[in-house]
Design a protein around this motif. Structure first.
Motif, PDB file in Angstrom:
ATOM      1  N   PRO A  97      -1.812  13.689   1.381  1.00  0.00           N
ATOM      2  CA  PRO A  97      -1.203  11.904   1.358  1.00  0.00           C
ATOM      3  C   PRO A  97       0.170  12.169  -0.109  1.00  0.00           C
ATOM      4  CG  PRO A  97      -2.808  11.247   1.029  1.00  0.00           C
ATOM      5  CD  PRO A  97      -3.185  12.889   2.212  1.00  0.00           C
ATOM      6  N   CYS A 122       0.263   9.169  -2.950  1.00  0.00           N
ATOM      7  CA  CYS A 122      -0.970   8.687  -3.482  1.00  0.00           C
ATOM      8  C   CYS A 122      -0.303   8.056  -4.782  1.00  0.00           C
ATOM      9  CB  CYS A 122      -1.795   9.447  -3.882  1.00  0.00           C
ATOM     10  SG  CYS A 122      -3.093  10.396  -3.427  1.00  0.00           S
ATOM     11  N   ASP A 136      -4.108   0.605  -4.035  1.00  0.00           N
ATOM     12  CA  ASP A 136      -3.356   1.779  -4.148  1.00  0.00           C
ATOM     13  C   ASP A 136      -2.912   1.959  -2.557  1.00  0.00           C
ATOM     14  OD1 ASP A 136      -5.365   3.401  -5.839  1.00  0.00           O
ATOM     15  OD2 ASP A 136      -7.542   3.108  -4.409  1.00  0.00           O
ATOM     16  N   ARG A 171      -0.845   4.924   0.505  1.00  0.00           N
ATOM     17  CA  ARG A 171      -1.004   6.307   0.624  1.00  0.00           C
ATOM     18  C   ARG A 171       0.159   6.862   2.060  1.00  0.00           C
ATOM     19  NH1 ARG A 171      -3.777   6.059  -3.360  1.00  0.00           N
ATOM     20  NH2 ARG A 171      -5.754   7.255  -2.780  1.00  0.00           N
ATOM     21  N   ILE A 187      -7.665   8.299   5.776  1.00  0.00           N
ATOM     22  CA  ILE A 187      -7.212   7.620   5.078  1.00  0.00           C
ATOM     23  C   ILE A 187      -8.249   6.497   4.779  1.00  0.00           C
ATOM     24  CG2 ILE A 187      -6.363   5.466   3.295  1.00  0.00           C
ATOM     25  CD1 ILE A 187      -4.023   7.340   4.036  1.00  0.00           C
ATOM     26  N   THR A 234      -1.488   1.808   3.571  1.00  0.00           N
ATOM     27  CA  THR A 234      -1.479   3.308   4.170  1.00  0.00           C
ATOM     28  C   THR A 234      -0.339   3.009   4.896  1.00  0.00           C
ATOM     29  OG1 THR A 234      -2.234   2.341   5.955  1.00  0.00           O
ATOM     30  CG2 THR A 234      -3.580   3.625   4.425  1.00  0.00           C
TER      31      THR A 234
END
Length: 239
Positions: free
Chosen positions: A8, A10, A17, A19, A30, A204
């Protein structure tokens, strides 16, 4: 299979983080990696046009059952689903990755529940207010589709006090956004989405290009949508 599903995009913005995958079911890998690191299940807030909470491997099991004996559909579907789940080791992502081709893009949330990656979920969507034994669904009013303003979260009665006490994954599907104006969020007036972003241990994002292109109302590309969301997240995180 798109390369960005297993590799993915990133980003790390202000220590958080983010993604980005093409197909929504691949966020499961993930979430599994996060579970490996934290050794405890998380709560999920997912913002999506669709309620991605079908049972694990449901379509694959249904098609297999119907090909064998339609009269035993329910029995065989459950049998095939359980067989697939039994082959998975939540702590060994290779076992999960091997069966991703049998998973649809609306089956990952309840699969994550079964694997212990999630302990609860809050599914904000524009289609269905399902009532299941686990998890909660919240239906966005049609005149507010795509909005991230406080009024949306208040109208759907998202239990902010409960969510505020949880370790959180924030999950966003780009097909929720119908026009560029959805990202013109006054951060001085709208704090709920800001709080969700800041609380999240990880964010995500799924591109879901086929659905995005079908649902969008403007001359709005998936690339533009992704960049506008990332820019908004960066603005919130650095605020």
């Amino acid at each position: 299979m798109s390369n960005s599903n297993l590799n993915p995009r990133c980003l790390n913005i202000g220590g958080k983080d983010i993604r980005v995958v093409d197909d929504h079911q691949y966020v499961l890998l993930i979430w599994g990696s996060l579970f490996q690191n934290r050794k405890q299940p998380m709560a999920l807030v997912s913002i999506d046009y669709h309620p991605d909470t079908n049972p694990p491997f449901w379509l694959w099991a249904y098609q297999k059952a119907m090909a064998i004996d339609p009269d035993r559909e329910a029995e065989l579907v459950e049998k095939f689903q359980q067989r697939m789940l039994a082959a998975l080791d939540p702590l060994h992502l290779d076992s999960v990755q091997m069966v991703m081709d049998q998973m649809r893009n609306d089956e990952h949330i309840n699969t994550a529940m079964e694997l212990g990656y999630l302990r609860d979920y809050h599914m904000i969507n524009c289609m269905e207010k399902h009532v299941y034994s686990r998890g909660s669904h919240y239906l966005v009013p049609e005149n507010q589709f795509g909005s991230l303003e406080d009024v949306v979260f208040k109208n759907i009665e998202l239990p902010l006090e409960k969510i505020g006490a949880e370790d959180l994954i924030l999950d966003i599907d780009l097909d929720y956004f119908l026009r560029p104006e959805n990202f013109e969020l006054d951060l001085d007036q709208n704090n709920i989405f800001t709080d969700l972003v800041k609380q999240a241990q990880i964010i995500t994002v799924a591109r879901s290009k086929t659905y995005f292109d079908f649902l969008k109302n403007d001359e709005f590309t998936i690339e533009s949508c992704e960049e506008k969301l990332i820019a908004l997240l960066e603005k919130i995180i650095s605020k």
